[in-house]
Design an enzyme around this catalytic site. Structure first.
Site, PDB file in Angstrom:
ATOM      1  N   CYS A  64      -6.048   4.265   5.009  1.00  0.00           N
ATOM      2  CA  CYS A  64      -4.766   3.692   4.164  1.00  0.00           C
ATOM      3  C   CYS A  64      -4.147   2.665   4.997  1.00  0.00           C
ATOM      4  O   CYS A  64      -3.824   2.832   6.652  1.00  0.00           O
ATOM      5  CB  CYS A  64      -4.732   4.624   2.874  1.00  0.00           C
ATOM      6  SG  CYS A  64      -3.409   5.910   3.887  1.00  0.00           S
ATOM      7  N   GLU A 111       3.524   0.892  -4.508  1.00  0.00           N
ATOM      8  CA  GLU A 111       2.234   0.086  -3.758  1.00  0.00           C
ATOM      9  C   GLU A 111       1.046  -0.327  -5.110  1.00  0.00           C
ATOM     10  O   GLU A 111       0.505   0.586  -5.801  1.00  0.00           O
ATOM     11  CB  GLU A 111       1.408   0.773  -3.073  1.00  0.00           C
ATOM     12  CG  GLU A 111       2.231   1.008  -2.060  1.00  0.00           C
ATOM     13  CD  GLU A 111       1.488   1.868  -0.567  1.00  0.00           C
ATOM     14  OE1 GLU A 111       1.458   1.929   0.654  1.00  0.00           O
ATOM     15  OE2 GLU A 111       0.223   2.674  -1.029  1.00  0.00           O
TER      16      GLU A 111
END
EC number: 5.3.3.2
Length: 165
Positions: A64, A111
């Site tokens: 990620c 996010e």
């Protein structure tokens, strides 16, 4: 070297650029991605290195991160997968989600995350600064275990909760 993230509005439109650590301390919404690798009914998980600035030692998806300013999401996903796990493979964008969470160390993840999926059967060569353990785990076992265990990253639990995996 300072790293920067792409700041976005609620619709994932770029509204600026922020220094990565400051953006996390302030909880500014920014663009991110996660890479999910599957091998049949198994998922590749990594245990985040104890050196990581947040969520250290927790189990997470294959890779990620954040696209750099002027870097495409697919390019960023491929870059981080190679950097973290030493893997190069085809990836397909499959979903986008949003989450906001205190992830420890005075860091707030806010996010909009793009999820990329890939099928992979080759070697895994993690960078020890990124991951200190890894393995292929049965999806159904993780789906059951993740509900009651505190050893998984917030975002991985969220992807399972939202049925994105």
């Amino acid at each position: 070297m300072e790293e920067y993230v792409v700041l976005v509005d609620a619709h994932d439109r770029q509204i600026g650029v922020g220094e990565k650590m400051a953006s996390h301390r302030e909880g500014l919404r920014h663009r991110a991605f996660s890479v999910i690798l599957l091998n049949g009914s198994n998922i590749l998980l990594q245990r985040r290195s104890r050196k990581k600035y947040h969520s250290a030692g927790l189990w997470a998806n294959a890779a990620c991160g954040h696209p750099r300013p002027d870097e495409s999401l697919p390019a960023a996903a491929h870059r981080r997968l190679a950097e973290e796990m030493g893997i190069r493979c085809d990836l397909t964008w499959r979903a986008v989600t949003h989450y906001e969470a205190n992830v420890g160390g005075e860091m707030i993840e806010n996010e909009i995350v793009h999820l990329f999926f890939g099928n992979y059967t080759g070697p895994v060569n993690p960078d020890p600064d990124e991951a200190d353990d890894w393995g292929w785990y049965r999806l159904e076992s993780i789906r059951q275990h993740i509900r009651s265990a505190n050893c998984y990253s917030y975002w991985l639990r969220e992807y399972f909760r939202q049925r994105l995996i």
